[in-house]
Enzyme design. Structure first.
Site, mmCIF file in Angstrom:
data_model
loop_
_atom_site.group_PDB
_atom_site.id
_atom_site.type_symbol
_atom_site.label_atom_id
_atom_site.label_comp_id
_atom_site.label_asym_id
_atom_site.label_seq_id
_atom_site.Cartn_x
_atom_site.Cartn_y
_atom_site.Cartn_z
ATOM 1 N N GLU A 139 -4.388 7.372 -5.244
ATOM 2 C CA GLU A 139 -4.462 6.738 -6.559
ATOM 3 C C GLU A 139 -5.743 7.119 -7.284
ATOM 4 O OE1 GLU A 139 -4.060 2.561 -5.770
ATOM 5 O OE2 GLU A 139 -1.968 2.722 -5.176
ATOM 6 N N ARG A 142 0.851 -1.186 0.000
ATOM 7 C CA ARG A 142 0.000 0.000 0.000
ATOM 8 C C ARG A 142 0.888 1.237 0.000
ATOM 9 N NH1 ARG A 142 -3.243 -2.961 -1.505
ATOM 10 N NH2 ARG A 142 -5.395 -3.302 -0.811
ATOM 11 N N HIS A 157 -1.027 0.318 -9.827
ATOM 12 C CA HIS A 157 -1.638 -0.705 -8.970
ATOM 13 C C HIS A 157 -2.079 -1.911 -9.810
ATOM 14 C CE1 HIS A 157 -3.669 -1.026 -4.783
ATOM 15 N NE2 HIS A 157 -3.305 -2.225 -5.209
#
Length: 325
Positions: free
Chosen positions: A263, A234, A283
């Site tokens: 994000e 993360r 991601h």
């Protein structure tokens, strides 16, 4: 018995959707255009019993607004998008697809390590632009030490691959002592001890109040000039401003980051965008056909088990105290 299940995305992979449909569930989706507002509206106005969570945050107010809600099942492993205390207060278990995407994320982590160590994105960009740049020499990984922060399924998968190419591997986790002997991986006594001995550091810890910005200026100062930092956990695990400064000053070799604190990053809002010797990706660690199918299937199995009052797989529930309610 039919259940009303809300998926917080426009679609769910067939491996999961077919299980819900075969069980007679009414499956609803959140459109890409509607996003979080649509999710919150549907929770507040429809008799949703189970949620399969993908990308959208689910806050405490949204959880409280749905009196019929009985379970939140993540089609993923991380759960920082969910207000877990609010779910626990309502007796709502929060479940994760534990292990379902571990191999894909482990492979991606190794890919980032290789990309940074051998400057692959930089060489590709220069060559595609018509150049033939051969000035930046890469690092060979054989014989170097990989330090794993966290030692769950993803980290264990990465450890196996790193050992296969001749790396030495150490790990640190507050709960690692419970596992006993993890040879050939060695257990570090503390985070700082791990960082001080590692050539490559890969982060696999969950994001919590205790782990937020666990890698800051003091921790980065423990790394050597040929160190590589990789994060597929993360974004909030790293003090991004401190890392950007270290990269600009050349105090470590480079970084590979699949996750950021926000994000997508707002324009001009993340100091790591444009930082030297940094590989960024949006991601994508778990974005493989196999992992997407496996996480969707696990999420559907978990939501059905919870709604039917059946036993849940070990390790799937992040707030087991909710079950006592």
């Amino acid at each position: 018995m039919s259940f009303h299940v809300l998926v917080t995305a426009p679609r769910l992979e067939p491996a999961g959707l077919s299980l819900l449909e075969d069980a007679g569930c009414q499956v609803d989706f959140v459109t890409a255009e509607g996003g979080r507002a649509e999710l919150e509206r549907k929770l507040a106005t429809q008799p949703v019993q189970g949620v399969i969570s993908r990308f959208l945050p689910i806050g405490g107010a949204a959880i409280t607004s749905c009196p019929t809600l009985r379970v939140i099942s993540r089609a993923a492993v991380g759960y920082d998008l969910i207000d877990v205390p609010a779910a626990t207060a309502r007796g709502i278990p929060v479940l994760t697809a534990v292990g379902a995407n571990a191999q894909s994320v482990a492979e991606y982590s190794l890919g980032l390590i290789l990309a940074v160590a051998r400057n692959i994105p930089r060489h590709n960009a220069a060559t595609q632009a018509g150049g033939w740049e051969r000035t930046r020499i890469g690092l060979e990984l054989h014989g170097r030490r990989l330090g794993l922060v966290g030692y769950g399924r993803i980290a264990q998968g990465l450890a196996r691959m790193a050992l296969a190419i001749g790396m030495k591997v150490s790990a640190y986790s507050p709960n690692l002592a419970r596992r006993g002997d993890i040879a050939p991986v060695t257990a570090a006594p503390s985070l700082h001890a791990l960082l001080a001995q590692s050539d490559v550091v890969s982060l696999h810890a969950p994001l919590s109040a205790g782990t937020r910005q666990m890698i800051g200026a003091a921790e980065l100062a423990l790394l050597g000039p040929e160190a590589i930092l990789v994060n597929t956990g993360r974004g909030g695990l790293i003090d991004e401003a401190a890392l950007a400064e270290v990269l600009r000053e050349g105090r470590i070799y480079g970084a590979g980051l699949d996750v950021l604190s926000t994000e997508p990053p707002p324009p001009g809002g993340n100091p790591l965008v444009g930082a030297p010797n940094t590989v960024l990706s949006p991601h994508m660690g778990a974005a493989t056909t196999v992992a997407r199918s496996a996480t969707a299937k696990a999420a559907a199995i978990h939501v059905l088990a919870a709604l039917r009052g059946q036993a849940l797989p070990e390790g799937a529930c992040v707030n087991p105290e909710a079950l006592a309610r």
